[in-house]
Motif scaffolding. Sequence first.
Motif, short mmCIF file in Angstrom:
data_model
loop_
_atom_site.label_atom_id
_atom_site.label_comp_id
_atom_site.label_asym_id
_atom_site.label_seq_id
_atom_site.Cartn_x
_atom_site.Cartn_y
_atom_site.Cartn_z
N ILE A 36 40.87 26.24 28.62
CA ILE A 36 41.05 27.65 28.98
C ILE A 36 41.48 28.44 27.75
O ILE A 36 42.36 28.01 27.00
N ASP A 37 40.85 29.59 27.53
CA ASP A 37 41.31 30.55 26.53
C ASP A 37 42.01 31.69 27.26
O ASP A 37 41.45 32.26 28.20
N LEU A 38 43.23 32.01 26.83
CA LEU A 38 44.02 33.07 27.45
C LEU A 38 44.31 34.16 26.43
O LEU A 38 44.58 33.87 25.26
N ILE A 39 44.28 35.41 26.89
CA ILE A 39 44.61 36.54 26.03
C ILE A 39 45.91 37.18 26.52
O ILE A 39 46.07 37.45 27.70
N LEU A 40 46.83 37.40 25.58
CA LEU A 40 48.08 38.07 25.89
C LEU A 40 47.81 39.51 26.33
O LEU A 40 46.99 40.21 25.73
N VAL A 41 48.49 39.94 27.37
CA VAL A 41 48.43 41.34 27.80
C VAL A 41 49.85 41.83 28.01
O VAL A 41 50.78 41.04 28.17
N ARG A 42 50.00 43.15 28.01
CA ARG A 42 51.32 43.75 28.20
C ARG A 42 51.27 44.71 29.39
O ARG A 42 50.23 45.26 29.71
N ARG A 43 52.41 44.89 30.00
CA ARG A 43 52.49 45.83 31.12
C ARG A 43 52.07 47.22 30.65
O ARG A 43 52.53 47.68 29.60
N GLY A 44 51.21 47.87 31.43
CA GLY A 44 50.73 49.19 31.06
C GLY A 44 49.53 49.17 30.15
O GLY A 44 48.91 50.21 29.91
N GLU A 45 49.16 48.02 29.63
CA GLU A 45 48.00 47.91 28.75
C GLU A 45 46.71 47.98 29.58
O GLU A 45 46.63 47.46 30.68
N ARG A 46 45.69 48.64 29.04
CA ARG A 46 44.39 48.71 29.69
C ARG A 46 43.46 47.69 29.04
O ARG A 46 43.44 47.54 27.82
N VAL A 47 42.74 46.98 29.88
CA VAL A 47 41.84 45.93 29.40
C VAL A 47 40.45 46.16 29.97
O VAL A 47 40.28 46.83 30.99
N THR A 48 39.45 45.61 29.30
CA THR A 48 38.06 45.69 29.77
C THR A 48 37.67 44.35 30.37
O THR A 48 37.79 43.31 29.71
N VAL A 49 37.22 44.37 31.62
CA VAL A 49 36.87 43.14 32.32
C VAL A 49 35.56 43.35 33.09
O VAL A 49 35.16 44.48 33.37
N ASP A 50 34.91 42.25 33.42
CA ASP A 50 33.72 42.28 34.27
C ASP A 50 34.14 41.98 35.70
O ASP A 50 34.73 40.93 35.97
N VAL A 51 33.83 42.90 36.60
CA VAL A 51 34.27 42.80 37.99
C VAL A 51 33.05 42.62 38.90
O VAL A 51 32.05 43.34 38.74
N PRO A 52 33.10 41.67 39.84
CA PRO A 52 31.94 41.43 40.72
C PRO A 52 31.58 42.64 41.58
O PRO A 52 32.46 43.39 42.02
N VAL A 53 30.28 42.81 41.81
CA VAL A 53 29.77 43.84 42.71
C VAL A 53 29.52 43.20 44.08
O VAL A 53 28.85 42.18 44.18
N ILE A 54 30.08 43.81 45.13
CA ILE A 54 29.87 43.34 46.50
C ILE A 54 29.05 44.39 47.24
O ILE A 54 29.46 45.55 47.34
N VAL A 55 27.87 44.00 47.74
CA VAL A 55 27.00 44.91 48.48
C VAL A 55 27.30 44.77 49.97
O VAL A 55 27.30 43.66 50.51
N THR A 56 27.58 45.89 50.62
CA THR A 56 27.91 45.87 52.05
C THR A 56 26.96 46.77 52.83
O THR A 56 26.34 47.67 52.27
N GLY A 57 26.88 46.55 54.15
CA GLY A 57 26.08 47.40 55.02
C GLY A 57 24.63 46.95 55.13
O GLY A 57 24.20 46.01 54.47
N GLU A 58 23.91 47.66 55.99
CA GLU A 58 22.49 47.38 56.24
C GLU A 58 21.67 48.61 55.88
O GLU A 58 21.95 49.71 56.36
N ALA A 59 20.68 48.41 55.03
CA ALA A 59 19.79 49.52 54.67
C ALA A 59 18.83 49.79 55.82
O ALA A 59 18.86 49.12 56.86
N ALA A 60 17.97 50.80 55.65
CA ALA A 60 17.04 51.20 56.70
C ALA A 60 16.15 50.02 57.13
O ALA A 60 15.85 49.13 56.33
N PRO A 61 15.72 50.00 58.40
CA PRO A 61 14.83 48.93 58.87
C PRO A 61 13.57 48.84 58.01
O PRO A 61 13.04 49.85 57.54
N GLY A 62 13.11 47.61 57.80
CA GLY A 62 11.90 47.41 57.01
C GLY A 62 12.12 47.49 55.52
O GLY A 62 11.16 47.62 54.76
#
Length: 225
Positions: free
Chosen positions: A98-124
């Motif tokens: 595992i590689d770990l990066i130090l972070v500090r409270r209040g620090e902003r970081v760039t991360v990749d966040v999963p996309v979750i698709v919800t709902g039902e589109a139009a029929p067909g």
Amino acid sequence: MSSSPSAASSDSSHLVAEFRTEFGKGFARRARKAGKIPAVLYGHGTDPRHLALNAREFARAIKAGANTVLHLTLPDGEALALPKSVVKHPLRDYVEHIDLILVRRGERVTVDVPVIVTGEAAPGSLVLTDLNTLSLEADALEIPDSVEVSVEGLAVGTQVLAGAVVLTGGTTLVTDPEALVVAVQAAPTADELSAETEAVEAELGVERDLPEDEQAAADAEKSDS
């Protein structure tokens, strides 16, 4: 279209880390037998620190999400760290490093966040996901587990771009806002699916088995000729 805060502050994210002075495959094997994972902690201009983490505690911590901030108890104090790289064995179900990066409270970081698709589109319709993650900038202790994209009732031809995804909690988008996330297309008909399958099979040189009656007729035709 919302995001939920990460469980980074839960007790499961607290891990006791040991310093290690041994390296190499031999140490890695011994550590694994002892239920430990080799890790490296670096960032903010500090020298890398070589650690060993409890494997079960780490697995429990990241159940909250790959972007969970870990609260480390080190021999010389406390630290907050974000998993940067988790290397798993290609065949066996265990973490090698595992590689770990130090972070500090209040620090902003760039991360990749999963996309979750919800709902039902139009029929067909058929919903295609073009991006499975979005790059976001967020407070290190408020990283969302995921971002939701609702396709409920969307008509054929609708496209959802990254810039249209609603973010919360002060999170900002890093991904190109014009990047396609989800597209709603007309679902293919049975005839179109069959034609596409036949075209792929022909390209690969795959020959289908004919139904018995058709095979018998084909065999009879060959014998007559």
